[in-house]
Write an enzyme that holds these catalytic residues in place. Structure first.
Site, PDB file in Angstrom:
ATOM      1  N   ASP A 199     -13.697 -38.438  22.467  1.00  0.00           N
ATOM      2  CA  ASP A 199     -13.406 -39.846  22.736  1.00  0.00           C
ATOM      3  C   ASP A 199     -11.967 -40.119  23.165  1.00  0.00           C
ATOM      4  O   ASP A 199     -11.476 -41.224  22.994  1.00  0.00           O
ATOM      5  CB  ASP A 199     -13.703 -40.658  21.467  1.00  0.00           C
ATOM      6  CG  ASP A 199     -12.956 -40.098  20.250  1.00  0.00           C
ATOM      7  OD1 ASP A 199     -11.946 -39.398  20.442  1.00  0.00           O
ATOM      8  OD2 ASP A 199     -13.395 -40.372  19.114  1.00  0.00           O
ATOM      9  N   GLU A 231     -20.123 -33.911  21.294  1.00  0.00           N
ATOM     10  CA  GLU A 231     -19.815 -34.935  20.274  1.00  0.00           C
ATOM     11  C   GLU A 231     -20.121 -36.330  20.825  1.00  0.00           C
ATOM     12  O   GLU A 231     -19.290 -37.236  20.835  1.00  0.00           O
ATOM     13  CB  GLU A 231     -18.378 -34.843  19.766  1.00  0.00           C
ATOM     14  CG  GLU A 231     -18.190 -35.531  18.419  1.00  0.00           C
ATOM     15  CD  GLU A 231     -16.777 -35.463  17.872  1.00  0.00           C
ATOM     16  OE1 GLU A 231     -15.954 -36.317  18.211  1.00  0.00           O
ATOM     17  OE2 GLU A 231     -16.497 -34.541  17.075  1.00  0.00           O
ATOM     18  N   GLU A 234     -10.585 -45.252  21.364  1.00  0.00           N
ATOM     19  CA  GLU A 234     -11.601 -44.191  21.290  1.00  0.00           C
ATOM     20  C   GLU A 234     -13.032 -44.721  21.339  1.00  0.00           C
ATOM     21  O   GLU A 234     -13.902 -44.096  21.952  1.00  0.00           O
ATOM     22  CB  GLU A 234     -11.396 -43.340  20.030  1.00  0.00           C
ATOM     23  CG  GLU A 234     -10.184 -42.420  20.079  1.00  0.00           C
ATOM     24  CD  GLU A 234      -8.879 -43.099  19.697  1.00  0.00           C
ATOM     25  OE1 GLU A 234      -8.906 -44.318  19.386  1.00  0.00           O
ATOM     26  OE2 GLU A 234      -7.829 -42.441  19.717  1.00  0.00           O
ATOM     27  N   HIS A 276      -2.299 -40.965  10.268  1.00  0.00           N
ATOM     28  CA  HIS A 276      -1.456 -41.143  11.459  1.00  0.00           C
ATOM     29  C   HIS A 276      -2.080 -42.007  12.548  1.00  0.00           C
ATOM     30  O   HIS A 276      -1.506 -42.178  13.605  1.00  0.00           O
ATOM     31  CB  HIS A 276      -1.126 -39.767  12.067  1.00  0.00           C
ATOM     32  CG  HIS A 276      -2.307 -39.095  12.685  1.00  0.00           C
ATOM     33  ND1 HIS A 276      -3.103 -38.214  11.996  1.00  0.00           N
ATOM     34  CD2 HIS A 276      -2.855 -39.201  13.914  1.00  0.00           C
ATOM     35  CE1 HIS A 276      -4.076 -37.798  12.783  1.00  0.00           C
ATOM     36  NE2 HIS A 276      -3.952 -38.386  13.956  1.00  0.00           N
ATOM     37  N   ARG A 309      -3.462 -45.025  14.922  1.00  0.00           N
ATOM     38  CA  ARG A 309      -2.921 -46.305  15.390  1.00  0.00           C
ATOM     39  C   ARG A 309      -3.337 -47.483  14.483  1.00  0.00           C
ATOM     40  O   ARG A 309      -2.538 -48.362  14.193  1.00  0.00           O
ATOM     41  CB  ARG A 309      -3.480 -46.559  16.797  1.00  0.00           C
ATOM     42  CG  ARG A 309      -2.685 -47.448  17.690  1.00  0.00           C
ATOM     43  CD  ARG A 309      -3.438 -47.602  19.004  1.00  0.00           C
ATOM     44  NE  ARG A 309      -3.553 -46.338  19.721  1.00  0.00           N
ATOM     45  CZ  ARG A 309      -2.892 -46.030  20.819  1.00  0.00           C
ATOM     46  NH1 ARG A 309      -2.057 -46.894  21.339  1.00  0.00           N
ATOM     47  NH2 ARG A 309      -3.060 -44.878  21.421  1.00  0.00           N
ATOM     48  N   HIS A 313       3.123 -36.904  11.123  1.00  0.00           N
ATOM     49  CA  HIS A 313       3.126 -37.034  12.584  1.00  0.00           C
ATOM     50  C   HIS A 313       4.510 -37.519  13.024  1.00  0.00           C
ATOM     51  O   HIS A 313       5.105 -38.379  12.371  1.00  0.00           O
ATOM     52  CB  HIS A 313       2.048 -38.059  12.965  1.00  0.00           C
ATOM     53  CG  HIS A 313       1.641 -38.000  14.393  1.00  0.00           C
ATOM     54  ND1 HIS A 313       2.370 -38.603  15.391  1.00  0.00           N
ATOM     55  CD2 HIS A 313       0.595 -37.401  14.994  1.00  0.00           C
ATOM     56  CE1 HIS A 313       1.779 -38.379  16.548  1.00  0.00           C
ATOM     57  NE2 HIS A 313       0.697 -37.643  16.344  1.00  0.00           N
TER      58      HIS A 313
HETATM   59  N1  UDP Z   1      -4.894 -30.776  12.047  1.00  0.00           N
HETATM   60  C1  UDP Z   1      -4.053 -29.679  12.235  1.00  0.00           C
HETATM   61  N2  UDP Z   1      -2.782 -29.731  11.703  1.00  0.00           N
HETATM   62  C2  UDP Z   1      -2.308 -30.813  11.009  1.00  0.00           C
HETATM   63  C3  UDP Z   1      -3.175 -31.930  10.844  1.00  0.00           C
HETATM   64  C4  UDP Z   1      -4.462 -31.883  11.384  1.00  0.00           C
HETATM   65  O1  UDP Z   1      -4.433 -28.692  12.851  1.00  0.00           O
HETATM   66  O2  UDP Z   1      -1.152 -30.786  10.565  1.00  0.00           O
HETATM   67  C5  UDP Z   1      -6.275 -30.715  12.635  1.00  0.00           C
HETATM   68  C6  UDP Z   1      -7.399 -31.166  11.735  1.00  0.00           C
HETATM   69  O3  UDP Z   1      -7.883 -30.124  10.908  1.00  0.00           O
HETATM   70  C7  UDP Z   1      -8.457 -31.635  12.728  1.00  0.00           C
HETATM   71  C8  UDP Z   1      -7.644 -32.164  13.882  1.00  0.00           C
HETATM   72  O4  UDP Z   1      -6.328 -31.634  13.724  1.00  0.00           O
HETATM   73  O5  UDP Z   1      -9.251 -30.569  13.196  1.00  0.00           O
HETATM   74  C9  UDP Z   1      -7.646 -33.669  13.816  1.00  0.00           C
HETATM   75  O6  UDP Z   1      -6.816 -34.188  14.777  1.00  0.00           O
HETATM   76  P1  UDP Z   1      -6.508 -35.758  14.816  1.00  0.00           P
HETATM   77  O7  UDP Z   1      -6.482 -36.286  13.412  1.00  0.00           O
HETATM   78  O8  UDP Z   1      -5.319 -35.899  15.683  1.00  0.00           O
HETATM   79  O9  UDP Z   1      -7.702 -36.357  15.611  1.00  0.00           O
HETATM   80  P2  UDP Z   1      -9.012 -37.088  15.147  1.00  0.00           P
HETATM   81  O10 UDP Z   1      -9.859 -36.060  14.466  1.00  0.00           O
HETATM   82  O11 UDP Z   1      -8.641 -38.248  14.270  1.00  0.00           O
HETATM   83  O12 UDP Z   1      -9.609 -37.528  16.456  1.00  0.00           O
END
Ligand code: UDP
Length: 391
Positions: A98, A120, A134, A211, A213, A243
């Site tokens: 997304d 997904e 998203e 982290h 928005r 972040h």
């Molecule tokens: N993640 C990582 N290192 C960190 C924090 C998160 O590798 O310090 C991984 C986490 O395990 C997951 C992904 O990053 O697989 C999530 O990314 P994000 O939260 O940016 O995106 P969202 O999942 O909310 O779209």
């Protein structure tokens, strides 16, 4: 039959983590010429994940700039991908999830009448502003896509309600779980010095990543204050991935920097992070991916969001939605630390997001779609017989 050319396009850390198993599964078969085209919407975090999974980008648009707006990202992706798709002439473009890269890559493929497969697909909050942008990115991507790889049965139903033909939807589980199972290991040695030196085991570990928005401003300040109160009152070790965005790092550092029992770390590599989560007593987060990963690790989650596109784990009982209200977070966290029955109940709830074989299923559906196999795989992957997949 000639090989088919598949371009896998992604641009951010979560897309790379979840597309890596798909790229690797495609490369195991001679049917495909698989090309990765990355936009670089995130730069360093993307490179780190690709190196971890042994992937190299054949095309790198490297679009990331300081303070990039959504319009910047969209236009740079569209303009950058146009000549790439025109040159490669893929038989299909695979996109994930997304992000703005996801939508722009789908549109770039559509403009050249190249079919799009959406990995997904079908996640929804039904609120276009949460999460922003998203929710709209995934709705529009699903409209463009020819094939929809839905992680759960609930996602499939969302797609059917939006009039995607049932023939285009395949329930696969989430490729996040494939990636997670590949990197987690009980004997894992942490690359980060801070994590390697941490006194795991002497007190409960609480892991936090907030982290998004939607959390900026008051919600993140309330979460930070609640975490501080928690760590001052209870015996625990709190590790936060902070972040670099000042909207995130500002309030977290103001409330928690230098507090005994707290480690603030820059976002760490996925291998370290996944293995850290696997050792956690519970996780506090607003992230999408963590809501999928933690249930597969048997780790409870306190979700600091008001709306989620992943209600399966909330229904299953592994994820408790506390929203941006610090007092609910504090109360739930103290309960998980002091009530072993409650912890066991959440930790042992079923994992609704798959069994780690989603990427293999996606390649099997692609083989059928392109005529490399005759029999159409079960579009529900035995889902009816496997209620653990939600919905
Ligand atoms: N993640 C990582 N290192 C960190 C924090 C998160 O590798 O310090 C991984 C986490 O395990 C997951 C992904 O990053 O697989 C999530 O990314 P994000 O939260 O940016 O995106 P969202 O999942 O909310 O779209």
């Amino acid at each position: 039959m000639s090989r088919k050319r598949i371009v896998c396009t992604f641009g951010t850390r979560p897309e790379a983590i979840k597309m890596a198993p798909v790229v690797k599964a495609l490369r195991r078969h001679t049917h495909w010429e698989t090309i990765t085209a990355v936009t670089g919407q995130h730069r360093e975090m993307l490179k780190q994940v690709m190196a971890l999974f042994g992937l190299e980008a054949e095309v790198d648009l490297d679009i990331m700039t300081h303070a990039q707006s959504l319009t910047d990202i969209t236009t740079r992706c569209l303009q950058g991908l146009e000549p790439v798709f025109a040159d490669i002439r893929p038989d299909m473009v695979l996109v994930h999830g997304d992000t703005t890269t996801t939508l722009a890559a789908s549109l770039a493929a559509f403009y050249q009448q190249i079919p799009v497969g959406h990995v997904e697909a079908g996640l929804r909050t039904f609120d276009p502003m949460q999460p922003f942008p998203e929710e709209m990115n995934r709705v529009l991507t699903d409209r463009i896509a020819t094939l929809h790889f839905a992680p759960t049965n609930l996602n499939r139903r969302h797609l059917e309600r939006e009039a995607a033909s049932g023939d285009t939807i395949f329930v696969t589980g989430n490729t996040a779980i494939d990636a997670l199972f590949e990197v987690t290991d009980p004997d894992y040695r942490f690359a980060s010095d801070v994590l390697g030196a941490a006194p795991w085991g002497d007190r409960p570990l609480v892991v936090c990543d907030v982290h998004r928005r939607e959390s900026f401003g008051d919600p993140i300040r309330r979460v930070a204050r609640a975490l501080r109160e928690l760590v001052e009152r209870e015996r625990l070790h709190l590790v936060l991935s902070v972040h670099p965005n000042p909207e995130v790092s500002g309030p977290l550092r103001a409330a928690l920097e230098g507090v005994p029992g707290v480690s603030l770390v820059e976002p760490v590599g996925y291998g370290d992070w996944a293995n850290l989560m696997a050792r956690a007593h519970f996780i506090v987060t607003d992230s999408g991916g963590l809501q999928e990963e933690a249930p597969a690790l048997g780790v409870p989650v306190l979700l600091t969001r008001d709306k989620t596109e992943r209600p399966e784990a909330v229904e299953a009982g592994t994820v408790l939605q506390v929203g941006g209200d610090g007092s609910r977070l504090l109360e739930a966290a103290r309960r998980l630390l002091t009530d072993p029955g409650e912890h066991t109940r959440m930790a042992s709830a079923r994992n609704p997001y798959g069994d780690g074989h989603a990427a293999r299923r996606i390649t099997e559906f692609l083989q059928w779609y392109f005529g490399f196999r005759q029999a159409r795989p079960d579009p529900f992957c035995g889902l009816d017989a496997e209620p653990c997949w939600g919905g």
